[in-house]
Design an enzyme around this catalytic site. Structure first.
Site, PDB file in Angstrom:
ATOM      1  N   ARG A   3       0.859  -1.183   0.000  1.00 10.06           N
ATOM      2  CA  ARG A   3       0.000   0.000   0.000  1.00 10.06           C
ATOM      3  C   ARG A   3       0.890   1.226   0.000  1.00 10.06           C
ATOM      4  O   ARG A   3       1.870   1.268   0.756  1.00 10.06           O
ATOM      5  CB  ARG A   3      -0.845   0.035   1.279  1.00 10.06           C
ATOM      6  CG  ARG A   3      -2.031  -0.874   1.278  1.00 10.06           C
ATOM      7  CD  ARG A   3      -2.615  -0.952   2.665  1.00 10.06           C
ATOM      8  NE  ARG A   3      -1.642  -1.456   3.617  1.00 10.06           N
ATOM      9  CZ  ARG A   3      -1.841  -1.525   4.935  1.00 10.06           C
ATOM     10  NH1 ARG A   3      -2.959  -1.106   5.456  1.00 10.06           N
ATOM     11  NH2 ARG A   3      -0.910  -2.005   5.746  1.00 10.06           N
ATOM     12  N   PHE A  37     -11.829  -1.957   4.945  1.00  3.91           N
ATOM     13  CA  PHE A  37     -12.176  -1.598   3.571  1.00  3.91           C
ATOM     14  C   PHE A  37     -13.674  -1.497   3.337  1.00  3.91           C
ATOM     15  O   PHE A  37     -14.175  -1.794   2.257  1.00  3.91           O
ATOM     16  CB  PHE A  37     -11.479  -2.534   2.561  1.00  3.91           C
ATOM     17  CG  PHE A  37     -10.079  -2.057   2.308  1.00  3.91           C
ATOM     18  CD1 PHE A  37      -9.090  -2.272   3.248  1.00  3.91           C
ATOM     19  CD2 PHE A  37      -9.772  -1.320   1.170  1.00  3.91           C
ATOM     20  CE1 PHE A  37      -7.808  -1.768   3.067  1.00  3.91           C
ATOM     21  CE2 PHE A  37      -8.504  -0.807   0.981  1.00  3.91           C
ATOM     22  CZ  PHE A  37      -7.510  -1.041   1.938  1.00  3.91           C
ATOM     23  N   CYS A  72      -3.580   1.551  -8.351  1.00  6.13           N
ATOM     24  CA  CYS A  72      -3.807   0.099  -8.435  1.00  6.13           C
ATOM     25  C   CYS A  72      -5.267  -0.306  -8.590  1.00  6.13           C
ATOM     26  O   CYS A  72      -5.623  -0.988  -9.554  1.00  6.13           O
ATOM     27  CB  CYS A  72      -3.220  -0.584  -7.215  1.00  6.13           C
ATOM     28  SG  CYS A  72      -1.442  -0.522  -7.216  1.00  6.13           S
TER      29      CYS A  72
HETATM   30  C1  UDX Z   1      -3.835  -1.006  -2.841  1.00  4.52           C
HETATM   31  C2  UDX Z   1      -3.842  -2.325  -2.056  1.00  4.52           C
HETATM   32  O1  UDX Z   1      -4.290  -2.080  -0.717  1.00  4.52           O
HETATM   33  C3  UDX Z   1      -2.477  -2.976  -2.064  1.00  4.52           C
HETATM   34  O2  UDX Z   1      -2.519  -4.226  -1.382  1.00  4.52           O
HETATM   35  C4  UDX Z   1      -2.073  -3.165  -3.532  1.00  4.52           C
HETATM   36  O3  UDX Z   1      -0.874  -3.812  -3.685  1.00  4.52           O
HETATM   37  C5  UDX Z   1      -2.060  -1.826  -4.249  1.00  4.52           C
HETATM   38  O4  UDX Z   1      -3.359  -1.232  -4.162  1.00  4.52           O
HETATM   39  P1  UDX Z   1      -3.076   1.517  -2.390  1.00  4.52           P
HETATM   40  O5  UDX Z   1      -3.523   1.814  -3.783  1.00  4.52           O
HETATM   41  O6  UDX Z   1      -1.770   2.053  -1.934  1.00  4.52           O
HETATM   42  O7  UDX Z   1      -2.992  -0.077  -2.155  1.00  4.52           O
HETATM   43  O8  UDX Z   1      -4.172   2.092  -1.417  1.00  4.52           O
HETATM   44  P2  UDX Z   1      -5.253   1.577  -0.364  1.00  4.52           P
HETATM   45  O9  UDX Z   1      -4.841   1.985   0.981  1.00  4.52           O
HETATM   46  O10 UDX Z   1      -5.600   0.163  -0.559  1.00  4.52           O
HETATM   47  O11 UDX Z   1      -6.492   2.509  -0.782  1.00  4.52           O
HETATM   48  C6  UDX Z   1      -6.957   2.549  -2.125  1.00  4.52           C
HETATM   49  C7  UDX Z   1      -8.114   3.504  -2.257  1.00  4.52           C
HETATM   50  O12 UDX Z   1      -9.260   3.009  -1.592  1.00  4.52           O
HETATM   51  C8  UDX Z   1      -7.865   4.900  -1.693  1.00  4.52           C
HETATM   52  O13 UDX Z   1      -8.345   5.854  -2.609  1.00  4.52           O
HETATM   53  C9  UDX Z   1      -8.670   4.928  -0.410  1.00  4.52           C
HETATM   54  O14 UDX Z   1      -9.113   6.223  -0.073  1.00  4.52           O
HETATM   55  C10 UDX Z   1      -9.849   4.027  -0.776  1.00  4.52           C
HETATM   56  N1  UDX Z   1     -10.476   3.382   0.375  1.00  4.52           N
HETATM   57  C11 UDX Z   1      -9.793   2.493   1.142  1.00  4.52           C
HETATM   58  C12 UDX Z   1     -11.820   3.669   0.660  1.00  4.52           C
HETATM   59  O15 UDX Z   1     -12.469   4.458  -0.036  1.00  4.52           O
HETATM   60  N2  UDX Z   1     -12.412   3.034   1.716  1.00  4.52           N
HETATM   61  C13 UDX Z   1     -11.742   2.144   2.505  1.00  4.52           C
HETATM   62  O16 UDX Z   1     -12.352   1.601   3.449  1.00  4.52           O
HETATM   63  C14 UDX Z   1     -10.392   1.868   2.205  1.00  4.52           C
END
Ligand code: UDX
Length: 427
Positions: free
Chosen positions: A151, A246, A257
């Site tokens: 992440r 999540f 991603c």
């Molecule tokens: C993600 C995966 O978590 C990671 O395992 C993978 O290898 C790459 O993609 P990342 O893109 O860094 O990681 O961000 P992450 O923390 O997962 O959040 C992604 C998006 O989801 C963000 O825009 C965040 O704001 C959103 N999100 C996350 C929500 O809207 N609600 C949530 O409960 C969690």
């Protein structure tokens, strides 16, 4: 071990720095000369907490080096990691960087070696890459797959204490070697075939957005039925089979991603003759969430935002990163600008990135300066500093005391007590 990483992007750099810190000799091949120079001085092309220190420390100890030259590194490497990008456009995955790296590796192999694909690639593609590499070398090699699950903002934590390490191999001896490499890293390890390892990556990066879109749909329904999504998610999450993570409702997901991988798996499934209809809905819901939020802003601003000064807090796609790829802020701002709003925006680290793509926006480092005489505060990215703002002070600064919370971080009761008009998403 002597390890080589192809690509000094996010994955390559983080993985190389972590393995160097664990005592391996790591060489990173990067075709961009300027990047090589900067990295050698410990200057990173992006912001990631703790990484700059880790890179500097290991460069100093000569366990981490950067080069442009495949010839210098491939012959002596025990394991070579392919860490290049696999961008997706309209559901089509561009594997050209992977094939080009594979060719350069093959051309420089001098003795039997192990090549590991860390880039996110379609399940089953290892066979094609192997065939392709055999065109350029007579030397024997194995091709394995160890997908990354980092992440942004938490990459070091995810590397040193991952939820799991997935090792996709065709031979036991290769599994043994990769398990030995990861020995010092705790967390569950799963050994499977390469296609399954690659599918685990796509399935994970499609399932988490599915949870988010599901929570966002529930949030909209909570708005409509007078329920509170925070309690609903808490209650759902108490069931171990569901879990609370999540399911954070608000503006939806962005980043480099989730949007790309949902699209990619959707595209792959269509090509395979099995359109993955859940994923089409996940994407649609994510887009709709922004429209829903913008309508909320409009309503709270009395039906029109024309010539109103709206302050957007948070530009990066999530906190603790300067990455603005697929950031919800860009969509929210562009929609509000279309409706005539004047946008002021704040972010602790992403302003210089945002400047490159956003037009007609006034940027501020200090949110209090931005909020002076503004018509509303709109929280888009939940940076810690924005969670802990002084709302007594803000009340005096704003022209009209409106707070619209795209990440459900503020306390409604507290804000209403101070005289604000407050709305989150689903509460
Ligand atoms: C993600 C995966 O978590 C990671 O395992 C993978 O290898 C790459 O993609 P990342 O893109 O860094 O990681 O961000 P992450 O923390 O997962 O959040 C992604 C998006 O989801 C963000 O825009 C965040 O704001 C959103 N999100 C996350 C929500 O809207 N609600 C949530 O409960 C969690």
């Amino acid at each position: 071990m002597k390890l080589t990483f192809i690509g000094a992007g996010y994955v390559g750099l983080v993985t190389a720095a972590v393995f160097a810190d664990l005592g391996n000799e790591c060489l990173v091949v990067e075709i961009d000369e300027e990047k090589v120079q900067k990295l050698t001085k410990g200057e990173l092309p992006f912001f990631e907490p703790g990484l700059s220190e880790l890179v500097k420390k290991n460069v100093f100890k000569k366990r981490l080096q950067f080069t442009k030259d495949y010839k210098k590194t491939i012959p002596q490497a025990e394991i070579i990691f392919i860490c290049v990008g696999t961008p997706t456009k309209n559901g089509k995955i561009d594997l050209s960087y992977v094939y080009s790296a594979a060719k350069s590796i093959a051309e420089n192999l001098e003795s039997p070696s192990l090549v590991v694909v860390k880039s996110t690639v379609p399940p089953g593609v290892n066979r094609k890459i192997t065939k392709w590499m055999r065109r350029f070398t007579k030397v024997d090699f194995d091709l394995a797959s160890v997908p990354e699950f980092l992440r942004e903002g938490k990459a070091l934590e995810d590397s040193l204490r991952p939820y799991r390490i997935v090792i996709g191999v065709e031979k036991r001896s290769v599994a043994k070697k990769l398990l030995a490499l990861h020995k010092k890293i705790p967390g569950k390890k799963l050994v499977c075939d390469p296609a399954s390892a690659q599918m685990i990556k796509y399935a994970s990066n499609a399932f988490l957005p599915t949870k988010i879109s599901f929570a966002n749909s529930i949030a909209v329904l909570c708005d409509k039925f007078g329920a509170n999504v925070e309690d609903v998610i808490k209650g759902m999450g108490m069931d171990k089979r569901i879990g609370p993570e999540f399911l954070g409702a608000g503006l939806g997901y962005g980043g480099s991603c989730f949007p790309k991988d949902v699209q990619a798996l959707s595209g792959l499934s269509k090509k395979a003759g099995y359109p993955f209809s859940i994923l089409t809905a996940v994407e649609k819901t994510n887009k709709k969430q922004v429209d829903y939020f913008v309508k909320k802003v409009l309503r709270l601003c009395g039906g029109s935002v024309k010539d109103k000064i709206l302050v957007v807090l948070g530009l990066s796609f999530k906190p603790d990163t300067s990455d603005i790829r697929e950031a919800r802020s860009l969509l929210v701002i562009s929609e509000l600008q279309k409706k005539g709003a004047k946008i002021s925006a704040c972010d602790p680290v992403a302003i210089s990135e945002a400047r490159k793509v956003l037009k007609r926006v006034r940027f501020f480092n200090d949110p209090y300066k931005a909020l002076r005489e503004a018509d509303a505060l709109i929280l888009v990215t939940e940076w810690e500093v924005y969670k802990n703002l002084d709302f007594v002070r803000i009340k005096k600064l704003l022209k009209s005391p409106i707070v619209i919370d795209g990440r459900n971080v503020y306390n409604r009761k507290k804000l209403e007590k101070l005289g604000f008009v407050y709305e989150g998403v689903g509460k």
